[in-house]
Design a protein around this motif. Structure first.
Motif, PDB file in Angstrom:
ATOM      1  N   GLU A   1       0.832  -1.213   0.000  1.00 53.93           N
ATOM      2  CA  GLU A   1       0.000   0.000   0.000  1.00 53.93           C
ATOM      3  C   GLU A   1       0.865   1.260   0.000  1.00 53.93           C
ATOM      4  OE1 GLU A   1      -4.201  -0.985   2.154  1.00 53.93           O
ATOM      5  OE2 GLU A   1      -2.471  -0.710   3.475  1.00 53.93           O
ATOM      6  N   HIS A   2       1.945   1.235   0.785  1.00 55.92           N
ATOM      7  CA  HIS A   2       2.845   2.391   0.829  1.00 55.92           C
ATOM      8  C   HIS A   2       3.483   2.629  -0.536  1.00 55.92           C
ATOM      9  CE1 HIS A   2       5.884   5.190   2.281  1.00 55.92           C
ATOM     10  NE2 HIS A   2       6.801   4.448   1.688  1.00 55.92           N
ATOM     11  N   LYS A   3       3.889   1.551  -1.199  1.00 54.58           N
ATOM     12  CA  LYS A   3       4.515   1.683  -2.511  1.00 54.58           C
ATOM     13  C   LYS A   3       3.527   2.247  -3.528  1.00 54.58           C
ATOM     14  CE  LYS A   3       7.813   1.003  -5.565  1.00 54.58           C
ATOM     15  NZ  LYS A   3       9.067   1.796  -5.547  1.00 54.58           N
ATOM     16  N   VAL A   4       2.299   1.753  -3.500  1.00 52.99           N
ATOM     17  CA  VAL A   4       1.280   2.245  -4.436  1.00 52.99           C
ATOM     18  C   VAL A   4       1.007   3.728  -4.185  1.00 52.99           C
ATOM     19  CG1 VAL A   4      -1.153   2.078  -5.076  1.00 52.99           C
ATOM     20  CG2 VAL A   4       0.204   0.002  -4.797  1.00 52.99           C
ATOM     21  N   ALA A   5       0.876   4.114  -2.900  1.00 51.13           N
ATOM     22  CA  ALA A   5       0.610   5.513  -2.566  1.00 51.13           C
ATOM     23  C   ALA A   5       1.776   6.402  -2.992  1.00 51.13           C
ATOM     24  CB  ALA A   5       0.353   5.645  -1.073  1.00 51.13           C
ATOM     25  N   GLN A   6       2.996   5.912  -2.789  1.00 48.44           N
ATOM     26  CA  GLN A   6       4.153   6.713  -3.188  1.00 48.44           C
ATOM     27  C   GLN A   6       4.217   6.863  -4.699  1.00 48.44           C
ATOM     28  OE1 GLN A   6       7.848   6.791  -0.977  1.00 48.44           O
ATOM     29  NE2 GLN A   6       8.904   5.926  -2.749  1.00 48.44           N
ATOM     30  N   ASN A   7       3.930   5.795  -5.428  1.00 46.70           N
ATOM     31  CA  ASN A   7       3.911   5.891  -6.895  1.00 46.70           C
ATOM     32  C   ASN A   7       2.889   6.914  -7.369  1.00 46.70           C
ATOM     33  OD1 ASN A   7       5.901   3.983  -7.111  1.00 46.70           O
ATOM     34  ND2 ASN A   7       4.566   2.320  -7.729  1.00 46.70           N
ATOM     35  N   GLN A   8       1.724   6.912  -6.721  1.00 47.87           N
ATOM     36  CA  GLN A   8       0.693   7.875  -7.091  1.00 47.87           C
ATOM     37  C   GLN A   8       1.143   9.303  -6.792  1.00 47.87           C
ATOM     38  OE1 GLN A   8      -2.667   6.420  -4.846  1.00 47.87           O
ATOM     39  NE2 GLN A   8      -3.281   4.962  -6.429  1.00 47.87           N
ATOM     40  N   LEU A   9       1.821   9.480  -5.641  1.00 48.87           N
ATOM     41  CA  LEU A   9       2.313  10.805  -5.283  1.00 48.87           C
ATOM     42  C   LEU A   9       3.364  11.281  -6.281  1.00 48.87           C
ATOM     43  CD1 LEU A   9       2.593  13.224  -3.386  1.00 48.87           C
ATOM     44  CD2 LEU A   9       4.235  11.877  -2.050  1.00 48.87           C
ATOM     45  N   ILE A  10       4.300  10.389  -6.639  1.00 51.09           N
ATOM     46  CA  ILE A  10       5.339  10.772  -7.598  1.00 51.09           C
ATOM     47  C   ILE A  10       4.722  11.143  -8.937  1.00 51.09           C
ATOM     48  CG2 ILE A  10       7.335   9.946  -8.901  1.00 51.09           C
ATOM     49  CD1 ILE A  10       8.045   8.179  -6.519  1.00 51.09           C
ATOM     50  N   ALA A  11       3.792  10.311  -9.405  1.00 47.82           N
ATOM     51  CA  ALA A  11       3.174  10.563 -10.711  1.00 47.82           C
ATOM     52  C   ALA A  11       2.420  11.890 -10.715  1.00 47.82           C
ATOM     53  CB  ALA A  11       2.236   9.413 -11.070  1.00 47.82           C
TER      54      ALA A  11
ATOM     55  N   VAL B   1      20.093  13.367 -12.834  1.00 54.78           N
ATOM     56  CA  VAL B   1      19.498  12.229 -12.118  1.00 54.78           C
ATOM     57  C   VAL B   1      18.202  11.839 -12.817  1.00 54.78           C
ATOM     58  CG1 VAL B   1      18.605  11.411  -9.914  1.00 54.78           C
ATOM     59  CG2 VAL B   1      20.506  13.051  -9.966  1.00 54.78           C
ATOM     60  N   PRO B   2      18.031  10.559 -13.143  1.00 55.95           N
ATOM     61  CA  PRO B   2      16.821  10.158 -13.875  1.00 55.95           C
ATOM     62  C   PRO B   2      15.563  10.270 -13.013  1.00 55.95           C
ATOM     63  CG  PRO B   2      18.084   8.223 -13.227  1.00 55.95           C
ATOM     64  CD  PRO B   2      18.930   9.413 -12.907  1.00 55.95           C
ATOM     65  N   GLU B   3      14.448  10.328 -13.683  1.00 60.89           N
ATOM     66  CA  GLU B   3      13.147  10.387 -13.015  1.00 60.89           C
ATOM     67  C   GLU B   3      12.942   9.126 -12.175  1.00 60.89           C
ATOM     68  OE1 GLU B   3       8.899   9.829 -14.936  1.00 60.89           O
ATOM     69  OE2 GLU B   3       9.599  11.888 -15.244  1.00 60.89           O
ATOM     70  N   PRO B   4      12.400   9.252 -10.969  1.00 63.40           N
ATOM     71  CA  PRO B   4      12.205   8.064 -10.132  1.00 63.40           C
ATOM     72  C   PRO B   4      11.182   7.116 -10.745  1.00 63.40           C
ATOM     73  CG  PRO B   4      11.108   9.966  -9.168  1.00 63.40           C
ATOM     74  CD  PRO B   4      11.934  10.488 -10.301  1.00 63.40           C
ATOM     75  N   ASP B   5      11.388   5.841 -10.517  1.00 63.39           N
ATOM     76  CA  ASP B   5      10.465   4.815 -11.016  1.00 63.39           C
ATOM     77  C   ASP B   5       9.156   4.904 -10.235  1.00 63.39           C
ATOM     78  OD1 ASP B   5       9.221   2.575 -12.048  1.00 63.39           O
ATOM     79  OD2 ASP B   5      10.331   1.172 -10.774  1.00 63.39           O
ATOM     80  N   HIS B   6       8.057   5.106 -10.946  1.00 65.83           N
ATOM     81  CA  HIS B   6       6.769   5.147 -10.271  1.00 65.83           C
ATOM     82  C   HIS B   6       5.758   4.231 -10.966  1.00 65.83           C
ATOM     83  CE1 HIS B   6       6.813   8.385 -13.309  1.00 65.83           C
ATOM     84  NE2 HIS B   6       5.533   8.104 -13.489  1.00 65.83           N
ATOM     85  N   ASP B   7       6.281   3.213 -11.646  1.00 64.75           N
ATOM     86  CA  ASP B   7       5.420   2.217 -12.297  1.00 64.75           C
ATOM     87  C   ASP B   7       5.464   0.869 -11.581  1.00 64.75           C
ATOM     88  OD1 ASP B   7       4.585   3.955 -14.352  1.00 64.75           O
ATOM     89  OD2 ASP B   7       6.431   3.583 -15.470  1.00 64.75           O
ATOM     90  N   SER B   8       6.634   0.497 -11.109  1.00 66.40           N
ATOM     91  CA  SER B   8       6.776  -0.799 -10.458  1.00 66.40           C
ATOM     92  C   SER B   8       6.184  -0.760  -9.052  1.00 66.40           C
ATOM     93  CB  SER B   8       8.258  -1.185 -10.381  1.00 66.40           C
ATOM     94  OG  SER B   8       8.442  -2.343  -9.596  1.00 66.40           O
TER      95      SER B   8
END
Length: 280
Positions: free
Chosen positions: A36-46, A207-214
């Motif tokens: 859940e934390h990973k999904v929320a962080q991906n959504q925040l980054i996106a 620095v490349p964009e952080p991964d927010h898909d995985s």
């Protein structure tokens, strides 16, 4: 019928099973919360990357901790680089996630006299780690930088040890409060991870964009732990039934053997008995 469950071996086995079940369930929820934390962080980054760029001064101020919801927001800053206080950040990986080198960190002095730290990108460490490396020169004069807003690094959050006694102008953590002591002017909280303009010659490497898909394997791990927890009582029941079946079979064999022994004893007794005399 199931008196064997009171044996020392089975009591220990049952207790172990009773301990494993809640432990595995808890481990499953731990992995589920990480998912859940990973999904929320991906959504925040996106959402942060997709938001319109704003001036850096709208998100932060000197001595202010950057709110988590403002992480990765695209910001702009216009000013002049203070190359005299430029430093390098040790033990950072390149975009290939294998090569170890430095981040180049420089204060950008804004029009009002305040400054903001800018991570200009990555360079190779070279062969001599005891001296300040050859850093591609920062642009001269007034420049407008675009980048992702990042929070100050700490040992507690990053896991990076803030080693002391490093060579001059080398640091381990990007922290505006610590750098403000060196720079001698107010620094905005957090720092900018530069995304533009592209450096001349491609150095430093941005620095490349952080991964927010995985989303990682955490959900799969959670399901595995819960399946393990469900398998424990099932396995316990299977073992109990197998033990009961084996005991019933052993008891039947014992009875058959006993009955066979009794039959043989009866037969032997009959053969050894004296003959009955014939009548007159």
């Amino acid at each position: 019928m199931y008196r064997f469950l009171l044996s020392r071996q089975w009591v220990i086995l049952t207790l172990v099973a009773l301990v494993l079940i809640p432990v595995m369930i808890k481990l499953g929820f731990w992995q589920f919360h990480r998912h859940e934390h990973k999904v929320a962080q991906n959504q925040l980054i996106a959402s942060s990357l997709a938001a319109r760029p704003v001036p850096v001064t709208e998100l932060t101020a000197p001595g202010r901790d950057l709110p988590h919801d403002d992480m990765w927001r695209t910001v702009t800053a216009t000013g002049t680089y203070d190359t005299a206080h430029e430093v390098v950040v040790r033990q950072r990986t390149a975009a290939d996630e294998q090569s170890i080198g430095y981040y180049v960190l420089a204060p950008l002095v804004l029009g009002d006299g305040r400054a903001v730290l800018v991570n200009r990108g990555w360079i190779s460490a070279g062969n001599d780690l005891t001296k300040f490396p050859d850093v591609p020169a920062a642009p001269r004069g007034k420049v407008t930088v675009t980048g992702r807003m990042m929070a100050d690094e700490t040992s507690a959050l990053s896991g990076i040890k803030d080693t002391r006694g490093l060579p001059a102008r080398q640091i381990m953590l990007i922290n505006s409060k610590e750098q403000a002591k060196r720079v001698g002017r107010p620094l905005l909280g957090g720092y900018i991870e530069q995304t533009g303009p592209e450096p001349s010659g491609g150095k430093p490497e941005l620095v490349p964009e952080p991964d927010h898909d995985s989303i990682g394997p955490h959900m799969a791990y959670a399901v595995q732990w819960w399946l393990f927890a469900a398998a424990v009582p099932v396995g316990w029941i299977i073992l109990v039934r197998r033990e009961r079946r084996d005991q019933v079979a052993a008891a039947a064999e014992a009875r058959e053997a006993e009955e066979g022994e009794e039959a043989r004893e009866t037969e032997t007794a009959g053969e050894d008995a004296p003959p009955v005399p014939a009548g007159p």
